[in-house]
Motif scaffolding. Structure first.
Motif, mmCIF file in Angstrom:
data_model
loop_
_atom_site.group_PDB
_atom_site.id
_atom_site.type_symbol
_atom_site.label_atom_id
_atom_site.label_comp_id
_atom_site.label_asym_id
_atom_site.label_seq_id
_atom_site.Cartn_x
_atom_site.Cartn_y
_atom_site.Cartn_z
ATOM 1 N N PHE A 161 -7.034 6.294 -23.122
ATOM 2 C CA PHE A 161 -6.456 7.424 -23.856
ATOM 3 C C PHE A 161 -7.548 8.353 -24.359
ATOM 4 O O PHE A 161 -7.483 9.567 -24.180
ATOM 5 N N GLU A 162 -8.559 7.782 -24.992
ATOM 6 C CA GLU A 162 -9.635 8.597 -25.552
ATOM 7 C C GLU A 162 -10.414 9.318 -24.455
ATOM 8 O O GLU A 162 -10.777 10.491 -24.597
ATOM 9 N N PHE A 163 -10.663 8.635 -23.345
ATOM 10 C CA PHE A 163 -11.389 9.249 -22.233
ATOM 11 C C PHE A 163 -10.628 10.459 -21.695
ATOM 12 O O PHE A 163 -11.202 11.543 -21.518
ATOM 13 N N GLY A 164 -9.344 10.305 -21.463
ATOM 14 C CA GLY A 164 -8.547 11.410 -20.942
ATOM 15 C C GLY A 164 -8.438 12.559 -21.914
ATOM 16 O O GLY A 164 -8.528 13.735 -21.536
ATOM 17 N N ILE A 191 -9.679 16.547 -21.357
ATOM 18 C CA ILE A 191 -8.805 17.710 -21.523
ATOM 19 C C ILE A 191 -9.445 18.722 -22.466
ATOM 20 O O ILE A 191 -9.489 19.929 -22.197
ATOM 21 N N LEU A 192 -9.975 18.233 -23.578
ATOM 22 C CA LEU A 192 -10.614 19.117 -24.549
ATOM 23 C C LEU A 192 -11.879 19.751 -23.980
ATOM 24 O O LEU A 192 -12.179 20.916 -24.257
ATOM 25 N N ARG A 202 -3.799 12.475 -31.669
ATOM 26 C CA ARG A 202 -3.780 11.155 -32.308
ATOM 27 C C ARG A 202 -2.555 10.991 -33.222
ATOM 28 O O ARG A 202 -1.947 9.916 -33.273
ATOM 29 N N ALA A 203 -2.214 12.060 -33.926
ATOM 30 C CA ALA A 203 -1.049 11.996 -34.807
ATOM 31 C C ALA A 203 0.236 11.824 -34.005
ATOM 32 O O ALA A 203 1.151 11.093 -34.410
ATOM 33 N N GLY A 213 2.887 10.709 -22.034
ATOM 34 C CA GLY A 213 2.644 9.818 -20.910
ATOM 35 C C GLY A 213 1.948 8.533 -21.348
ATOM 36 O O GLY A 213 2.324 7.433 -20.926
ATOM 37 N N ALA A 214 0.936 8.667 -22.197
ATOM 38 C CA ALA A 214 0.215 7.494 -22.683
ATOM 39 C C ALA A 214 1.120 6.614 -23.541
ATOM 40 O O ALA A 214 1.107 5.382 -23.418
#
Length: 264
Positions: free
Chosen positions: A237-240, A244-245, A120-121, A180-181
Motif C-alpha cells: 500500500f505504501e509503495f503504491g 502515485i504521489l 491513510r484516513a 482497491g487496497a
C-alpha cells in the motif's frame, strides 16, 4: 416509505431513496413540528445505531426492524424520523465521512501531505466500516460531512497549480487506489473466515505443487525471484501510494516550470 435498492453482488446503492427528503435530513432544512410531545428518539441516535448494526453485522444485517431493536423501540417509531432504509443509508454514509477537526490530520499543510493523509484516513475509514465497500457510491448524495471534507482537501491541494478538473481527478485517483487496497484486505479477511484457513495455511497447502512447477523450467523469471518477493513484510500500500504521489509531483513541477517560462 422507501427502501434501499440492492445492486449487483449484494451491494446497496447510495441515492436510492427519496433524494429530496434525504437532502432535507442531511442539511436540516425540513419543517419541524412546533407542537406535540417531545420526541423520544433523535435522528442522530438512529443514524448512530444503524452504523453500529452495519459495523457488527454488515449491510445484510441492516434493516429498519434491526435498528429499532438496537434502540429498544418499535419499528414504526423510526419512520417518524426517516422514510426508510434508502434514506438512512445515505445519512450513515455522510456521518462516517465526517472530517477530523484536527488540522494535523490533514498532513503538514502541503498538497502532498494532504493527499497522503487523505489516503491513510480513507483506508482507516474502510477498516472501521467494512460495509462501505458494499455500497455503490457512484452517485452520492452530498451532505455536510462529505462537502466539509472535500473543501478541506481542495483548499490544501489548490496550490498544485492544476486545473479544477485535474484537482478533482487527483482526489478520485487517491480514492480509487485506496478502495482497491481496502477491498483486497477485506476479501482476505472474508476468505479466512469462510474457509477457516489462515493466509499462511492457504499458501502452505500449495507449496508441494508449486515447488515442482517452479523446478520444471516453465517459469524461469518467477523461479528466480527472492524468497521475500511475496512476503508479508513489504508494504504494498505504501509503495503504491508514494509512486502515485511521485507522479503527481512530476506533473506539478512541469506546470511550475511552464508557468515560469517568459513566453508562457
Amino acid at each position: 416509505m422507501t427502501s434501499g435498492t440492492s445492486g449487483s453482488g449484494g451491494t446497496e446503492t447510495s441515492g436510492s431513496g427519496d433524494i429530496a427528503r434525504t437532502l432535507e435530513l442531511l442539511w436540516d432544512t425540513g419543517r419541524r413540528p412546533s407542537r406535540g410531545p417531545k420526541p423520544t428518539l433523535t435522528l442522530d441516535r438512529i443514524v448512530e445505531a444503524a452504523i453500529r448494526v452495519a459495523d457488527a453485522e454488515g449491510l445484510e444485517g441492516l434493516s429498519m426492524r434491526r435498528v429499532a431493536a438496537e434502540l429498544g423501540t418499535g419499528t414504526m417509531s423510526l419512520y417518524r424520523y426517516v422514510p426508510g432504509k434508502g434514506e438512512l443509508l445515505d445519512l450513515m454514509l455522510d456521518r462516517v465521512q465526517r472530517p477530523s477537526d484536527n488540522p494535523a490530520d490533514l498532513g503538514d499543510g502541503g498538497w502532498r501531505g494532504a493527499l497522503e493523509a487523505l489516503a491513510r484516513a480513507t483506508l482507516a475509514l474502510y477498516r472501521r466500516h467494512p460495509w462501505l465497500l458494499h455500497v455503490n457510491q457512484s452517485r452520492p448524495i452530498l451532505g455536510p460531512s462529505a462537502l466539509d471534507g472535500m473543501e478541506k482537501v481542495l483548499t490544501l491541494i489548490r496550490p498544485m497549480g492544476l486545473s479544477d478538473p485535474e484537482l478533482v481527478s487527483a482526489i478520485i485517483m487517491i480514492d480509487g487506489y485506496v478502495v482497491g487496497a481496502a477491498r483486497t484486505q477485506l476479501y482476505q479477511q472474508e476468505a479466512e473466515r469462510r474457509t477457516g484457513l489462515t493466509d499462511a495455511e492457504f499458501w502452505q497447502a500449495q507449496v508441494p505443487v508449486l515447488e515442482k512447477v517452479m523446478a520444471s523450467g516453465r517459469y524461469p523469471v518467477m523461479a528466480s525471484l527472492s524468497e521475500d518477493a511475496f512476503g508479508t513484510e513489504f508494504d504494498h500500500f505504501e509503495f503504491g501510494l508514494q509512486r502515485i504521489l511521485d507522479g503527481l509531483e512530476v506533473l506539478v513541477k512541469d506546470r511550475e516550470a511552464a508557468a515560469a517560462r517568459p513566453d508562457s
